[in-house]
Design a protein around this motif. Structure first.
Motif, PDB file in Angstrom:
ATOM      1  N   SER A 172       0.813  -1.214   0.000  1.00 39.13           N
ATOM      2  CA  SER A 172       0.000   0.000   0.000  1.00 39.13           C
ATOM      3  C   SER A 172       0.848   1.267   0.000  1.00 39.13           C
ATOM      4  O   SER A 172       0.325   2.356  -0.116  1.00 39.13           O
ATOM      5  CB  SER A 172      -0.945   0.006   1.201  1.00 39.13           C
ATOM      6  OG  SER A 172      -0.187   0.068   2.394  1.00 39.13           O
ATOM      7  N   GLN A 173       2.159   1.132   0.149  1.00 38.07           N
ATOM      8  CA  GLN A 173       3.017   2.312   0.233  1.00 38.07           C
ATOM      9  C   GLN A 173       3.803   2.475  -1.080  1.00 38.07           C
ATOM     10  O   GLN A 173       4.646   1.667  -1.425  1.00 38.07           O
ATOM     11  CB  GLN A 173       3.990   2.155   1.405  1.00 38.07           C
ATOM     12  CG  GLN A 173       4.659   3.433   1.805  1.00 38.07           C
ATOM     13  CD  GLN A 173       5.445   3.248   3.083  1.00 38.07           C
ATOM     14  OE1 GLN A 173       5.947   2.164   3.366  1.00 38.07           O
ATOM     15  NE2 GLN A 173       5.564   4.307   3.853  1.00 38.07           N
ATOM     16  N   THR A 174       3.470   3.538  -1.805  1.00 40.96           N
ATOM     17  CA  THR A 174       4.123   3.811  -3.076  1.00 40.96           C
ATOM     18  C   THR A 174       4.934   5.088  -2.971  1.00 40.96           C
ATOM     19  O   THR A 174       4.476   6.078  -2.396  1.00 40.96           O
ATOM     20  CB  THR A 174       3.074   3.955  -4.202  1.00 40.96           C
ATOM     21  OG1 THR A 174       2.322   2.746  -4.283  1.00 40.96           O
ATOM     22  CG2 THR A 174       3.725   4.226  -5.538  1.00 40.96           C
ATOM     23  N   GLU A 175       6.142   5.052  -3.523  1.00 38.77           N
ATOM     24  CA  GLU A 175       7.002   6.230  -3.563  1.00 38.77           C
ATOM     25  C   GLU A 175       7.140   6.673  -5.007  1.00 38.77           C
ATOM     26  O   GLU A 175       7.017   5.872  -5.925  1.00 38.77           O
ATOM     27  CB  GLU A 175       8.399   5.895  -3.038  1.00 38.77           C
ATOM     28  CG  GLU A 175       8.461   5.491  -1.582  1.00 38.77           C
ATOM     29  CD  GLU A 175       9.873   5.087  -1.207  1.00 38.77           C
ATOM     30  OE1 GLU A 175      10.639   5.980  -0.789  1.00 38.77           O
ATOM     31  OE2 GLU A 175      10.197   3.903  -1.357  1.00 38.77           O
ATOM     32  N   THR A 176       7.422   7.942  -5.194  1.00 34.68           N
ATOM     33  CA  THR A 176       7.719   8.462  -6.518  1.00 34.68           C
ATOM     34  C   THR A 176       9.178   8.885  -6.527  1.00 34.68           C
ATOM     35  O   THR A 176       9.576   9.763  -5.762  1.00 34.68           O
ATOM     36  CB  THR A 176       6.829   9.677  -6.860  1.00 34.68           C
ATOM     37  OG1 THR A 176       5.458   9.292  -6.716  1.00 34.68           O
ATOM     38  CG2 THR A 176       7.077  10.159  -8.269  1.00 34.68           C
TER      39      THR A 176
END
Length: 194
Positions: free
Chosen positions: A92-96
């Protein structure tokens, strides 16, 4: 009220009015506009709606944003590469991840000339182009531009599948010229490798 208050209060109201004015927003401001306002902050891009530059142009390519600004006779540009990363441990944790590459003055001038010589600034968004079909897959190119008075946002869904209508050719030519001039594919490949 004393004389100083009589002078200061209207002056403060005038200053607030001047600095709170925004540009006239034109083009397609439905889905992509709202999404890009937030994403622009994530990528630390210039706010064209508030910019006082003579001219601003932004082109959203797949995983890249090309931004050109002209103020007086100075033209600057940048390529912003981005990619999403989701950690396996917590899906559930997305980084850009991003990186910015400043363009040389020659590269900036070249892209500025490409934009000015194309008809992209006069072209409406795809929903206002007769015979432009829409779909859910494919590539949507987004073009933003502004001057001192107005801001435009335009979207073009998969111009390569538009049966060679003249407006689609304008978009495809712009994409090709900017991509070739800045070697966008190679730049993005190097970014992904890091």
């Amino acid at each position: 009220m004393n004389k100083l208050q009589i002078i200061i209060i209207p002056l403060l109201l005038l200053v607030q009015t001047l600095f709170s004015q925004t540009k006239e927003i034109k083009g397609d401001t439905a889905y992509w506009y709202k999404r890009n306002v937030e994403f622009r902050k994530t990528l630390d891009l210039k706010d064209f709606e508030k910019s006082e530059d003579d001219f601003n142009f932004r082109f959203w390519n797949h995983g890249q944003v090309i931004e050109i600004s002209k103020d007086s006779s100075v033209i600057n540009g940048v390529i912003v590469n981005y990619i999403y990363h989701t950690k396996k441990a917590n899906r559930s944790q997305t980084e850009t991840f991003t990186n910015k590459i400043l363009l040389t003055s020659k590269q900036s001038q070249n892209v500025y000339n490409i934009v000015q010589n194309s008809k992209i600034l006069e072209l409406p968004s795809d929903k206002n182009i007769e015979k432009w079909s829409q779909g859910m897959d494919g590539i949507t190119y987004i073009v933003e531009h502004s001057n001192k008075e107005s801001y435009w946002q335009k979207n073009y869904w998969t111009p390569s599948s538009q049966d060679s209508i003249p407006e689609a050719i304008i978009v495809m030519d712009l994409v090709k010229e900017i991509s070739d001039t800045l070697k966008l594919k190679e730049v993005y490949t190097k970014f992904k490798e890091t």
